[in-house]
Structures are given as structure tokens and as C-alpha cells.
Design a protein around this motif. Structure first.
Motif, PDB file in Angstrom:
ATOM      1  N   ASN A 176       0.825  -1.212   0.000  1.00  0.00           N
ATOM      2  CA  ASN A 176       0.000   0.000   0.000  1.00  0.00           C
ATOM      3  C   ASN A 176       0.858   1.260   0.000  1.00  0.00           C
ATOM      4  O   ASN A 176       0.632   2.178  -0.791  1.00  0.00           O
ATOM      5  N   ALA A 222      -6.064   0.544  -3.931  1.00  0.00           N
ATOM      6  CA  ALA A 222      -7.212   1.129  -3.243  1.00  0.00           C
ATOM      7  C   ALA A 222      -8.514   0.940  -4.011  1.00  0.00           C
ATOM      8  O   ALA A 222      -9.593   0.944  -3.410  1.00  0.00           O
ATOM      9  N   LEU A 281      -9.061   3.434   8.618  1.00  0.00           N
ATOM     10  CA  LEU A 281      -7.887   3.024   7.834  1.00  0.00           C
ATOM     11  C   LEU A 281      -6.727   2.717   8.767  1.00  0.00           C
ATOM     12  O   LEU A 281      -6.296   3.566   9.555  1.00  0.00           O
ATOM     13  N   MET A 293      -1.475   6.282   6.615  1.00  0.00           N
ATOM     14  CA  MET A 293      -2.537   6.866   7.441  1.00  0.00           C
ATOM     15  C   MET A 293      -2.491   8.388   7.454  1.00  0.00           C
ATOM     16  O   MET A 293      -3.533   9.038   7.587  1.00  0.00           O
ATOM     17  N   TYR A 308      -3.167   8.175  -0.425  1.00  0.00           N
ATOM     18  CA  TYR A 308      -4.044   6.999  -0.302  1.00  0.00           C
ATOM     19  C   TYR A 308      -5.440   7.402   0.182  1.00  0.00           C
ATOM     20  O   TYR A 308      -6.438   7.098  -0.460  1.00  0.00           O
ATOM     21  N   LYS A 309      -5.481   8.131   1.297  1.00  0.00           N
ATOM     22  CA  LYS A 309      -6.778   8.606   1.809  1.00  0.00           C
ATOM     23  C   LYS A 309      -7.473   9.482   0.775  1.00  0.00           C
ATOM     24  O   LYS A 309      -8.704   9.413   0.613  1.00  0.00           O
ATOM     25  N   VAL A 353     -13.078   8.718   5.284  1.00  0.00           N
ATOM     26  CA  VAL A 353     -11.980   7.945   5.866  1.00  0.00           C
ATOM     27  C   VAL A 353     -11.546   8.565   7.180  1.00  0.00           C
ATOM     28  O   VAL A 353     -11.257   9.767   7.256  1.00  0.00           O
ATOM     29  N   VAL A 373      -8.830   7.918  10.610  1.00  0.00           N
ATOM     30  CA  VAL A 373      -7.612   7.212  11.011  1.00  0.00           C
ATOM     31  C   VAL A 373      -7.469   7.283  12.528  1.00  0.00           C
ATOM     32  O   VAL A 373      -8.090   8.129  13.173  1.00  0.00           O
ATOM     33  N   ILE A 414     -10.344  -0.783   6.834  1.00  0.00           N
ATOM     34  CA  ILE A 414      -9.440  -1.158   5.750  1.00  0.00           C
ATOM     35  C   ILE A 414      -8.100  -1.557   6.346  1.00  0.00           C
ATOM     36  O   ILE A 414      -7.475  -0.777   7.064  1.00  0.00           O
ATOM     37  N   GLY A 468      -4.985  -1.442   5.491  1.00  0.00           N
ATOM     38  CA  GLY A 468      -4.274  -0.716   4.443  1.00  0.00           C
ATOM     39  C   GLY A 468      -2.772  -0.891   4.485  1.00  0.00           C
ATOM     40  O   GLY A 468      -2.030   0.025   4.123  1.00  0.00           O
ATOM     41  N   THR A 525      -6.673  -5.523   1.947  1.00  0.00           N
ATOM     42  CA  THR A 525      -6.262  -4.992   0.646  1.00  0.00           C
ATOM     43  C   THR A 525      -5.431  -6.010  -0.146  1.00  0.00           C
ATOM     44  O   THR A 525      -5.511  -6.042  -1.370  1.00  0.00           O
TER      45      THR A 525
END
Length: 232
Positions: A86, A107, A124, A131, A136-137, A148, A150, A196, A198, A218
Motif C-alpha cells: 500500500n 485502493a 484506515l 494513514m 491513499y486517503k 476515511v 484514522v 481497511i 491498508g 487490501t
């Protein structure tokens, strides 16, 4: 039937790359039966080289290594690429510009499954980079419309430490599983309808029995999407 050749950028860490290799081969076997297995090429990094660049915030240098490896896979005959981690999807845009092959973002199959299951607000877990940074987010939010959340700073540090000090080294500790369960519980209390995983190593530590809400691995979802693309 003809298969597309999967180009796998692995070794980040080799523990999760071994899972990718198992999953894509099992997926092809299950679809085609008999003695069938996946046609794939893997470039496996010495993860210490990548981890040092991550710690030193030398992301452009890390992306240079990823580009070189992707071009090797392209020359080797890969039909499309997957990044078997990831965190290093931070280099996704660089890779897309550097090779003339489709690049399957980790993702996307994760988000599609979450949406299909009717979830909107997701927690996540991943490395601190995943994070805390937006590469990614931001994709989950902007492209897929997910909300999302964290963990807090203390929990993020715990999640990150366990990944690098234990999971990528093949250590699976009961105390760390308990720590992850507690972090998941706090995300659920904050409104997460699903979690997730992640980071491609987290599935080595926790499973559905460790969470009161659905977990989305993932690694498994990415590998399944690669099989689907390979078999058309």
C-alpha cells in the motif's frame, strides 16, 4: 485460455509478496481448474533499501527505484502491473507516466467492494505514511467518495511500529493482536462502519474475529482483482 502476464512489484515486504504469489496462483487455479496457475513476473526489492528511503523522506529516490523495476517488468513481457504494497502507491503517478502498461491501484478494488457492501465511513490502518499522507486517503475520498478516519497519533504510532518491527520480519505477537483490536475498537467507537487493512502485512495479524465490523484486506482484494484482469 490465454492469460495476461501479471507484473508484480514485490519485496515490500517479502512476507506479503509471498501471500500475493499464493493468492494469484490459487485464484487462477480456482477459476481454470486442473493444473492451471498464474503467469506472472515478480521484481522483489531488498526492502531495507526502500525502508531507509521512507524513513529519510526520500520519496523521489524510492520512486526512481520503483520506476526502474517497473520498466524491467515491462521489458520482461508483463501485460499489466501491480504494486504489492500500500505505502509505495505513493509512487503510483510516477509509475503510470514511466511505463506503457495498465497499473492496478490497490485502493480501487478495496473501495469498490466497500461501496458494494453499503459502507461509507471507514477506518484506515496502515503505515504512518499511508494513514497520515493524502496519496491513499485522498484517492479513497476523492475518487470513491468514502469518508476515511484514522487512529489518533498514539494509535498510529503503535500500528506503524508493529508493522515495521514485527510483521515485516515475520513476527506475529499476541500482545500486538490485542493492541490492534483495541485500535479497531476505538475507530468503531468513532463511527467506522468497516476497517481497511491498508498495509499488506496486517492480514498476518488480525482477521474477522478481531473486529466488530467488517475488515477489508487490501492484499486479498488486490490479488483477486489482478486475477480477474489476467483472465479477462
Amino acid at each position: 485460455m490465454a492469460q495476461k502476464i501479471i507484473g508484480m512489484l514485490g519485496g515490500m515486504s517479502w512476507k506479503s509478496s509471498a501471500e500475493y504469489y499464493r493468492l494469484v496462483n490459487e485464484g487462477v487455479r480456482d477459476r481454470l481448474g486442473g493444473l492451471h496457475s498464474a503467469q506472472c513476473l515478480m521484481w522483489s526489492f531488498d526492502f531495507d533499501d526502500i525502508a531507509v528511503l521512507q524513513r529519510e523522506d526520500r520519496w523521489n529516490d524510492a520512486a526512481d527505484l520503483m520506476v526502474e523495476a517497473a520498466q524491467r517488468l515491462e521489458r520482461g513481457g508483463a501485460d499489466f502491473l501491480i504494486i504489492c504494497t500500500n505505502t509505495m502507491h505513493k509512487a503510483y503517478d510516477r509509475l503510470r507516466a514511466a511505463v506503457d502498461l495498465p497499473l492496478l491501484h490497490i485502493a480501487d478494488p478495496t473501495a469498490e467492494r466497500i461501496k458494494a457492501d453499503g459502507h461509507k465511513r471507514v477506518g484506515l490502518l496502515g503505515t504512518a505514511f499511508t494513514m497520515e499522507q493524502d496519496f491513499y486517503k485522498g484517492r479513497l475520498a476523492d475518487l470513491h467518495g468514502l469518508d476515511v478516519i484514522v487512529p489518533d497519533a498514539t494509535d498510529r504510532a503503535t500500528v506503524h511500529r508493529i508493522i515495521y518491527d514485527e510483521l515485516v520480519q515475520g513476527k506475529v505477537e499476541a500482545a500486538s493482536r490485542d493492541a490492534y483490536r483495541a485500535v479497531i475498537g476505538r475507530l468503531v467507537a468513532a463511527g467506522a462502519e468497516a476497517i481497511i487493512l491498508g498495509c499488506t502485512e496486517i492480514m498476518l495479524l488480525v482477521g474477522p474475529e478481531d473486529s466488530p465490523v467488517p475488515l477489508y484486506d487490501t492484499t486479498g482484494l488486490h490479488a483477486a482483482a489482478a486475477v480477474e484482469l489476467a483472465l479477462g
